[in-house]
Design a protein around this motif. Sequence first.
Motif, PDB file in Angstrom:
ATOM      1  N   ARG A  30       0.829  -1.211   0.000  1.00 40.49           N
ATOM      2  CA  ARG A  30       0.000   0.000   0.000  1.00 40.49           C
ATOM      3  C   ARG A  30       0.864   1.262   0.000  1.00 40.49           C
ATOM      4  O   ARG A  30       0.589   2.213  -0.725  1.00 40.49           O
ATOM      5  CB  ARG A  30      -0.941  -0.003   1.207  1.00 40.49           C
ATOM      6  CG  ARG A  30      -2.051  -1.015   1.058  1.00 40.49           C
ATOM      7  CD  ARG A  30      -2.968  -1.017   2.243  1.00 40.49           C
ATOM      8  NE  ARG A  30      -4.002  -2.030   2.086  1.00 40.49           N
ATOM      9  CZ  ARG A  30      -5.132  -2.037   2.746  1.00 40.49           C
ATOM     10  NH1 ARG A  30      -5.385  -1.101   3.645  1.00 40.49           N
ATOM     11  NH2 ARG A  30      -6.013  -2.994   2.538  1.00 40.49           N
ATOM     12  N   TYR A  38      -0.735   6.470  -6.879  1.00 39.37           N
ATOM     13  CA  TYR A  38      -2.095   5.935  -6.913  1.00 39.37           C
ATOM     14  C   TYR A  38      -2.859   6.459  -5.701  1.00 39.37           C
ATOM     15  O   TYR A  38      -2.372   6.368  -4.579  1.00 39.37           O
ATOM     16  CB  TYR A  38      -2.089   4.405  -6.896  1.00 39.37           C
ATOM     17  CG  TYR A  38      -1.464   3.803  -8.124  1.00 39.37           C
ATOM     18  CD1 TYR A  38      -2.172   3.746  -9.324  1.00 39.37           C
ATOM     19  CD2 TYR A  38      -0.172   3.315  -8.089  1.00 39.37           C
ATOM     20  CE1 TYR A  38      -1.595   3.198 -10.461  1.00 39.37           C
ATOM     21  CE2 TYR A  38       0.419   2.765  -9.226  1.00 39.37           C
ATOM     22  CZ  TYR A  38      -0.303   2.707 -10.402  1.00 39.37           C
ATOM     23  OH  TYR A  38       0.267   2.176 -11.522  1.00 39.37           O
ATOM     24  N   LYS A  40      -6.781   6.710  -5.982  1.00 37.42           N
ATOM     25  CA  LYS A  40      -8.186   6.303  -6.045  1.00 37.42           C
ATOM     26  C   LYS A  40      -8.326   4.869  -5.549  1.00 37.42           C
ATOM     27  O   LYS A  40      -7.582   3.985  -5.979  1.00 37.42           O
ATOM     28  CB  LYS A  40      -8.711   6.431  -7.459  1.00 37.42           C
ATOM     29  CG  LYS A  40      -8.745   7.872  -7.924  1.00 37.42           C
ATOM     30  CD  LYS A  40      -9.349   8.022  -9.283  1.00 37.42           C
ATOM     31  CE  LYS A  40      -9.361   9.506  -9.634  1.00 37.42           C
ATOM     32  NZ  LYS A  40      -9.797   9.751 -10.975  1.00 37.42           N
ATOM     33  N   PRO A  41      -9.279   4.634  -4.641  1.00 40.93           N
ATOM     34  CA  PRO A  41      -9.421   3.309  -4.035  1.00 40.93           C
ATOM     35  C   PRO A  41      -9.534   2.158  -5.043  1.00 40.93           C
ATOM     36  O   PRO A  41      -8.917   1.111  -4.856  1.00 40.93           O
ATOM     37  CB  PRO A  41     -10.687   3.428  -3.194  1.00 40.93           C
ATOM     38  CG  PRO A  41     -10.764   4.883  -2.863  1.00 40.93           C
ATOM     39  CD  PRO A  41     -10.217   5.597  -4.063  1.00 40.93           C
ATOM     40  N   THR A  42     -10.304   2.332  -6.099  1.00 37.52           N
ATOM     41  CA  THR A  42     -10.456   1.232  -7.055  1.00 37.52           C
ATOM     42  C   THR A  42      -9.148   0.933  -7.771  1.00 37.52           C
ATOM     43  O   THR A  42      -8.802  -0.224  -7.989  1.00 37.52           O
ATOM     44  CB  THR A  42     -11.557   1.525  -8.092  1.00 37.52           C
ATOM     45  OG1 THR A  42     -11.281   2.772  -8.729  1.00 37.52           O
ATOM     46  CG2 THR A  42     -12.928   1.568  -7.442  1.00 37.52           C
ATOM     47  N   LYS A  43      -8.406   1.966  -8.123  1.00 37.15           N
ATOM     48  CA  LYS A  43      -7.116   1.771  -8.783  1.00 37.15           C
ATOM     49  C   LYS A  43      -6.099   1.168  -7.809  1.00 37.15           C
ATOM     50  O   LYS A  43      -5.317   0.286  -8.178  1.00 37.15           O
ATOM     51  CB  LYS A  43      -6.600   3.112  -9.338  1.00 37.15           C
ATOM     52  CG  LYS A  43      -5.406   2.990 -10.238  1.00 37.15           C
ATOM     53  CD  LYS A  43      -5.757   2.289 -11.540  1.00 37.15           C
ATOM     54  CE  LYS A  43      -4.584   2.372 -12.500  1.00 37.15           C
ATOM     55  NZ  LYS A  43      -4.785   1.542 -13.683  1.00 37.15           N
ATOM     56  N   HIS A  45      -6.750  -0.778  -5.265  1.00 35.78           N
ATOM     57  CA  HIS A  45      -7.100  -2.186  -5.074  1.00 35.78           C
ATOM     58  C   HIS A  45      -6.663  -3.028  -6.275  1.00 35.78           C
ATOM     59  O   HIS A  45      -6.074  -4.101  -6.110  1.00 35.78           O
ATOM     60  CB  HIS A  45      -8.600  -2.331  -4.835  1.00 35.78           C
ATOM     61  CG  HIS A  45      -9.030  -3.749  -4.686  1.00 35.78           C
ATOM     62  ND1 HIS A  45      -8.754  -4.492  -3.562  1.00 35.78           N
ATOM     63  CD2 HIS A  45      -9.692  -4.576  -5.532  1.00 35.78           C
ATOM     64  CE1 HIS A  45      -9.220  -5.720  -3.727  1.00 35.78           C
ATOM     65  NE2 HIS A  45      -9.794  -5.791  -4.907  1.00 35.78           N
ATOM     66  N   HIS A  46      -6.941  -2.536  -7.477  1.00 38.31           N
ATOM     67  CA  HIS A  46      -6.567  -3.273  -8.690  1.00 38.31           C
ATOM     68  C   HIS A  46      -5.051  -3.463  -8.770  1.00 38.31           C
ATOM     69  O   HIS A  46      -4.572  -4.564  -9.064  1.00 38.31           O
ATOM     70  CB  HIS A  46      -7.080  -2.536  -9.935  1.00 38.31           C
ATOM     71  CG  HIS A  46      -6.653  -3.177 -11.202  1.00 38.31           C
ATOM     72  ND1 HIS A  46      -7.197  -4.367 -11.657  1.00 38.31           N
ATOM     73  CD2 HIS A  46      -5.710  -2.820 -12.106  1.00 38.31           C
ATOM     74  CE1 HIS A  46      -6.600  -4.706 -12.793  1.00 38.31           C
ATOM     75  NE2 HIS A  46      -5.709  -3.786 -13.082  1.00 38.31           N
ATOM     76  N   GLN A  47      -4.297  -2.413  -8.501  1.00 37.89           N
ATOM     77  CA  GLN A  47      -2.832  -2.499  -8.556  1.00 37.89           C
ATOM     78  C   GLN A  47      -2.291  -3.413  -7.451  1.00 37.89           C
ATOM     79  O   GLN A  47      -1.367  -4.182  -7.682  1.00 37.89           O
ATOM     80  CB  GLN A  47      -2.213  -1.104  -8.432  1.00 37.89           C
ATOM     81  CG  GLN A  47      -2.447  -0.221  -9.641  1.00 37.89           C
ATOM     82  CD  GLN A  47      -1.798  -0.786 -10.891  1.00 37.89           C
ATOM     83  OE1 GLN A  47      -0.646  -1.208 -10.891  1.00 37.89           O
ATOM     84  NE2 GLN A  47      -2.554  -0.819 -11.971  1.00 37.89           N
ATOM     85  N   THR A  49      -3.582  -5.997  -6.162  1.00 41.79           N
ATOM     86  CA  THR A  49      -3.814  -7.400  -6.489  1.00 41.79           C
ATOM     87  C   THR A  49      -2.636  -8.004  -7.242  1.00 41.79           C
ATOM     88  O   THR A  49      -2.334  -9.189  -7.079  1.00 41.79           O
ATOM     89  CB  THR A  49      -5.117  -7.535  -7.313  1.00 41.79           C
ATOM     90  OG1 THR A  49      -6.185  -6.989  -6.540  1.00 41.79           O
ATOM     91  CG2 THR A  49      -5.423  -8.971  -7.646  1.00 41.79           C
TER      92      THR A  49
END
Length: 140
Positions: A30, A38, A40-43, A45-47, A49
């Motif tokens: 993180r 980074y 934005k929460p969605t980005k 999370h995607h990264q 992963t």
Amino acid sequence: MSELQQQDFRQLNGVALAYMGDAAYEVFIRRHLIEQGYTKPTKLHHQATMYVSAKAQAGLIALMEADDFLTEEETYYFKRGRNAKSYTHAKNTSVMTYRISTGFEAVFGYLTLSDQDDRLAEVAHWCIEQVEAGRLPNEK
């Protein structure tokens, strides 16, 4: 760390070590992603992963073995985590991949609980470098 504290963490089962290690590794990832810009929460999370999925962690262990990266003691804790009886099951991956990723997390748990902060950071940064260099096997 006192001798009693060290003895206590050595008696933890592999799943408990993995529980601690999952959190420790996640903090490194993180922080790295936020430092990369980074936000934005969605980005995020995607990264994340790409680094923390069971498949990514199993791939990182394979690279560690190929590069002879882990110490004997770290390998011991990896095997304890991998072989531990888990009462949860794999989502979106095979049981073996899930068990290997539990072993990966157990290494981080061991390093965290044994206060090996420099080695913990070294291993985390090595993992980040491997992912960013595209060294992980293709996920299928």
